[in-house]
Design a protein around this motif. Structure first.
Motif, mmCIF file in Angstrom:
data_model
loop_
_atom_site.group_PDB
_atom_site.id
_atom_site.type_symbol
_atom_site.label_atom_id
_atom_site.label_comp_id
_atom_site.label_asym_id
_atom_site.label_seq_id
_atom_site.Cartn_x
_atom_site.Cartn_y
_atom_site.Cartn_z
ATOM 1 N N ILE A 174 10.918 -4.128 -5.313
ATOM 2 C CA ILE A 174 12.267 -3.580 -5.116
ATOM 3 C C ILE A 174 12.155 -2.166 -4.574
ATOM 4 O O ILE A 174 12.858 -1.779 -3.638
ATOM 5 C CB ILE A 174 13.052 -3.606 -6.442
ATOM 6 N N GLU A 175 11.277 -1.376 -5.155
ATOM 7 C CA GLU A 175 10.908 -0.077 -4.607
ATOM 8 C C GLU A 175 9.574 -0.237 -3.890
ATOM 9 O O GLU A 175 8.617 -0.785 -4.453
ATOM 10 C CB GLU A 175 10.774 0.963 -5.725
ATOM 11 N N GLN A 176 9.514 0.234 -2.643
ATOM 12 C CA GLN A 176 8.280 0.158 -1.860
ATOM 13 C C GLN A 176 8.008 1.512 -1.213
ATOM 14 O O GLN A 176 8.105 1.673 0.006
ATOM 15 C CB GLN A 176 8.384 -0.951 -0.812
ATOM 16 N N PRO B 231 8.913 15.807 0.455
ATOM 17 C CA PRO B 231 9.132 14.366 0.298
ATOM 18 C C PRO B 231 10.057 13.806 1.365
ATOM 19 O O PRO B 231 11.041 14.436 1.755
ATOM 20 C CB PRO B 231 9.761 14.259 -1.098
ATOM 21 N N GLY B 232 9.719 12.619 1.837
ATOM 22 C CA GLY B 232 10.546 11.929 2.817
ATOM 23 C C GLY B 232 11.432 10.898 2.143
ATOM 24 O O GLY B 232 11.361 10.686 0.928
ATOM 25 N N ALA B 233 12.243 10.220 2.949
ATOM 26 C CA ALA B 233 13.209 9.269 2.402
ATOM 27 C C ALA B 233 12.536 8.101 1.694
ATOM 28 O O ALA B 233 13.098 7.520 0.771
ATOM 29 C CB ALA B 233 14.109 8.753 3.519
ATOM 30 N N SER B 234 11.328 7.739 2.127
ATOM 31 C CA SER B 234 10.644 6.597 1.522
ATOM 32 C C SER B 234 9.662 6.998 0.426
ATOM 33 O O SER B 234 8.935 6.158 -0.095
ATOM 34 C CB SER B 234 9.905 5.798 2.602
ATOM 35 N N ASP B 235 9.635 8.296 0.064
ATOM 36 C CA ASP B 235 8.758 8.767 -1.015
ATOM 37 C C ASP B 235 9.493 8.725 -2.343
ATOM 38 O O ASP B 235 10.723 8.784 -2.383
ATOM 39 C CB ASP B 235 8.286 10.196 -0.743
ATOM 40 N N PRO C 8 0.834 -1.215 0.000
ATOM 41 C CA PRO C 8 0.000 0.000 0.000
ATOM 42 C C PRO C 8 0.862 1.256 0.000
ATOM 43 O O PRO C 8 1.939 1.300 0.600
ATOM 44 C CB PRO C 8 -0.791 -0.121 1.308
ATOM 45 N N PHE C 9 0.388 2.290 -0.682
ATOM 46 C CA PHE C 9 1.074 3.583 -0.697
ATOM 47 C C PHE C 9 0.034 4.667 -0.922
ATOM 48 O O PHE C 9 -1.076 4.406 -1.389
ATOM 49 C CB PHE C 9 2.149 3.625 -1.795
#
Length: 340
Positions: free
Chosen positions: A41-43, A20-24, A3-4
């Motif tokens: 691979i990218e989440q 934007p954060g590190a996981s965005d 989910p995103f």
């Protein structure tokens, strides 16, 4: 797929406010990112859609050409100015991907696409580029498509772009912007980071920073050639590719630019070969000496041993063809001048 959340920005100011954060992750054409998300691979926790931003123009400037980050590969390859004055770039773009992908893929996204290493895409195998410190499965593994320049013990993956190889030969610069409004200008050669012990950090982009434009200096003129050697004749990544810009004055090489693809973590600028040839009288012996000087730095890993002689043959063939084209162009100009 994990989910995103999804948010869209219609201006640079709106994008800056999204923090934007590190996981965005930024989403433009999505031709690479969506695949990476499918493979887990990218989440990203959040996708920031930048496809509506204003960076979609190609502008002629006094210094050269200013290309918006969101210009599609199709639009860039077909631009009349690119085809006339920076033709190696058009050739490179048309050699990569399908028409459908070129219609979606963007200039900035092409520069930032991730490696096509088998082990990077196989989440069951260790990969330092995917998970730092986990190990590199390619070292000691199947290495047919892997690097012969610039690799480290932590990663021997290659950069897959065709466009970036041509841009490297054209001395492109990347223009960035961050949420504070600060802009940076980076030469493409310095934009990419060597793998070292952190191959997951692939470029000099900082958190919350995005590419706005790519700038090309004035046309180098001369003969421009992009040649791609691959396993099949269409829609395959390069085993070795060469971007060449050659300008001659009489028998001497006035300017030479060479970049290789499929051989390193970034487009590899063959500066040793360039330095050996510039200002010299063109000859087969000069070409062979210059190419050998560049390839003396190459290191292979068993399965990709063939890449070194393949790179040598490809470089020599391109140099011969570029020299012949320069001489034909000079003879034609002389004939026109004498006829007038």
């Amino acid at each position: 797929m994990k989910p995103f959340t999804y948010e869209s920005a219609d201006s640079a100011d709106a994008l800056a406010e999204l923090e934007p954060g590190a996981s965005d992750r930024y989403l433009a054409g999505g031709t690479n990112l969506v695949d990476l998300m499918k493979h887990e691979i990218e989440q990203p926790a959040r996708l920031l859609d930048i496809s509506r931003l204003e960076y979609n123009d190609i502008d002629q400037t006094q210094a050269g050409l200013r290309i918006g980050a969101l210009v599609t590969n199709t639009a860039l390859a077909s631009d009349r100015r690119v085809r006339a004055d920076w033709s190696v770039l058009s050739q490179a773009l048309l050699s990569g991907a399908t028409v459908q992908l070129r219609n979606r893929a963007t200039t900035a996204g092409n520069l930032l696409q991730r490696t096509r290493c088998y082990y990077f895409y196989d989440t069951a195998r260790p990969c330092n580029k995917r998970n730092p410190g986990e190990g590199c499965s390619a070292v000691g593994g199947f290495t047919r498509i892997h690097a012969i320049f610039g690799a480290s013990d932590s990663c021997i993956a290659t950069h897959p772009s065709d466009m970036a190889v041509a841009m490297m030969a054209l001395d492109a610069e990347v223009i960035t912007l961050n949420s504070a409004g600060d802009s940076r200008r980076l030469g493409l050669d310095e934009f990419y980071k060597a793998p070292g012990d952190r191959p997951d950090i692939e470029s000099e982009l900082r958190s919350g920073e995005w590419i706005t434009h790519v700038e090309l200096p004035s046309s180098p003129g001369g003969t421009q050639i992009y040649r791609k050697v691959r396993d099949r004749s269409s829609y395959a990544f390069a085993l070795v590719s060469v971007a060449c810009v050659l300008r001659m004055e009489g028998d001497r090489i006035a300017d030479i630019r060479l970049a290789l693809g499929g051989v390193a973590h970034k487009p590899w600028r063959a500066r040793k070969a360039e330095a050996a040839m510039k200002g010299e009288v063109a000859s087969e012996a000069l070409f062979e000496s210059a190419v050998n000087a560049e390839l003396d730095m190459a290191r292979s890993y068993g399965g990709n041993d063939f890449k070194i002689p393949l790179a040598r043959r490809t470089l020599l063939a391109v140099l011969r063809d570029a020299e012949s084209a320069c001489r034909r162009s000079a003879n034609k100009a002389n004939d026109i001048e004498q006829g007038s």
